[in-house]
Design an enzyme around this catalytic site. Structure first.
Site, PDB file in Angstrom:
ATOM      1  CG  HIS A  35      -1.725   1.266   1.336  1.00 45.02           C
ATOM      2  ND1 HIS A  35      -2.577   1.770   0.368  1.00 45.02           N
ATOM      3  CD2 HIS A  35      -1.722   2.171   2.350  1.00 45.02           C
ATOM      4  CE1 HIS A  35      -3.084   2.921   0.786  1.00 45.02           C
ATOM      5  NE2 HIS A  35      -2.565   3.188   1.977  1.00 45.02           N
ATOM      6  CG  HIS A  59       0.552   7.100   3.897  1.00 43.87           C
ATOM      7  ND1 HIS A  59       1.050   6.177   2.993  1.00 43.87           N
ATOM      8  CD2 HIS A  59      -0.718   6.705   4.158  1.00 43.87           C
ATOM      9  CE1 HIS A  59       0.127   5.293   2.714  1.00 43.87           C
ATOM     10  NE2 HIS A  59      -0.970   5.575   3.410  1.00 43.87           N
ATOM     11  CD  GLU A  63      -3.341   6.637  10.329  1.00 46.02           C
ATOM     12  OE1 GLU A  63      -4.196   5.844   9.910  1.00 46.02           O
ATOM     13  OE2 GLU A  63      -3.404   7.859  10.153  1.00 46.02           O
ATOM     14  CG  ASP A  64      -1.729   2.167  10.758  1.00 46.25           C
ATOM     15  OD1 ASP A  64      -2.636   2.660  11.455  1.00 46.25           O
ATOM     16  OD2 ASP A  64      -1.860   1.960   9.537  1.00 46.25           O
ATOM     17  CG  ASP A 128      -4.035   6.834   2.081  1.00 47.22           C
ATOM     18  OD1 ASP A 128      -3.956   5.604   1.907  1.00 47.22           O
ATOM     19  OD2 ASP A 128      -4.442   7.347   3.145  1.00 47.22           O
TER      20      ASP A 128
END
Length: 196
Positions: A35, A59, A63-64, A128
Site C-alpha cells: 500500500h 504515511h 498512526e499504525d 492514499d
C-alpha cells in the site's frame, strides 16, 4: 513523471517495510507494504518532490506503529522535519496500541485537518485514497458485496468519507490530475455500492 529512486527513498522503503512487517491489507493476505509503495507511485504522478514521495511511503507509520517501534522523533532524525510534518498532516488522531476514537470521529477530524493542510498533504491524501478505492474495486471483483463487511464502516459511511475527501481536494487544488483521479476512483466505488 515516473518516480526516480534515490538513497533517501530506499531508506524510507526500508523503514516502512520494517514498521509494517507482518501486517496485511484488510481484504486479503497481501503484505501491507504494497500500500505505501503504491501511494508513493501514485503521488509521483502528481509531483516530483522527493519529500512528498518519502512521506507517502511513511504515511501510515505514525498512526499504525507504536512509538516504541518507530516514533515521530525517529522520523525527524531519519528524514527531517518537513517529511515528518507531512506524515503528521495525513495521519488520523490515533496512536497504535492505544484506545482508538470512534470511526466517524476520527474521519471528521481527518477532514477538518485536510481543510487546513498543505498542498503536499492533499496530494498524499489523494494518492492514499485513490489506492484504497482501487483496492476496493479489486476486492469487490473477488468478494462481491461481501467486500463491504471487511471495513469498520458500512458502504454509505465509506462513500460519504471518500466523497468528502474528493470534495476537499477539488476545493483546495482545483482541476488537476490528483482531483480527477480521485473523483474517478470514488465514482468507480459508488457504482459498486449496494442499493439501499
Amino acid at each position: 513523471m515516473p518516480l526516480t529512486w534515490t538513497p533517501t527513498l530506499d531508506r524510507a522503503l526500508a523503514v516502512a517495510a520494517r514498521c509494517h512487517a507482518g501486517q496485511t491489507r484488510k481484504d486479503d493476505p497481501t503484505p501491507y507494504i504494497t500500500h505505501p509503495v503504491a501511494v508513493a507511485l501514485i503521488v509521483s504522478d502528481f509531483t516530483d518532490d522527493e519529500d512528498v514521495a518519502v512521506a507517502a511511503l511513511l504515511h501510515d507509520v505514525l498512526e499504525d506503529v507504536p512509538p516504541s517501534v518507530y516514533s515521530a522523533a525517529d522520523m525527524i532524525a531519519d528524514f527531517g522535519d518537513r517529511v515528518t510534518e507531512l506524515v503528521r498532516g495525513v495521519s488520523e488522531e490515533k496512536t497504535a496500541g492505544e484506545e482508538t476514537p470512534p470511526w466517524r470521529e476520527r474521519k471528521e477530524g481527518y477532514l477538518a485537518r485536510l481543510a487546513e493542510d498543505s498542498r503536499e498533504c492533499l496530494l498524499i491524501s489523494a494518492a492514499d485514497k485513490i489506492h484504497n478505492l482501487r483496492s476496493m474495486v479489486s476486492a469487490h471483483g473477488r468478494l462481491g458485496d461481501d467486500m463491504w463487511g471487511v471495513f469498520n464502516a458500512g458502504p454509505q459511511e465509506k462513500l460519504w468519507f471518500y466523497g468528502a475527501i474528493a470534495d476537499a481536494v477539488a476545493e483546495r487544488l482545483g482541476d488537476c490530475a490528483a482531483t480527477r483521479e480521485l473523483r474517478r476512483a470514488v465514482d468507480d466505488v459508488v457504482a459498486l455500492a449496494p442499493v439501499r
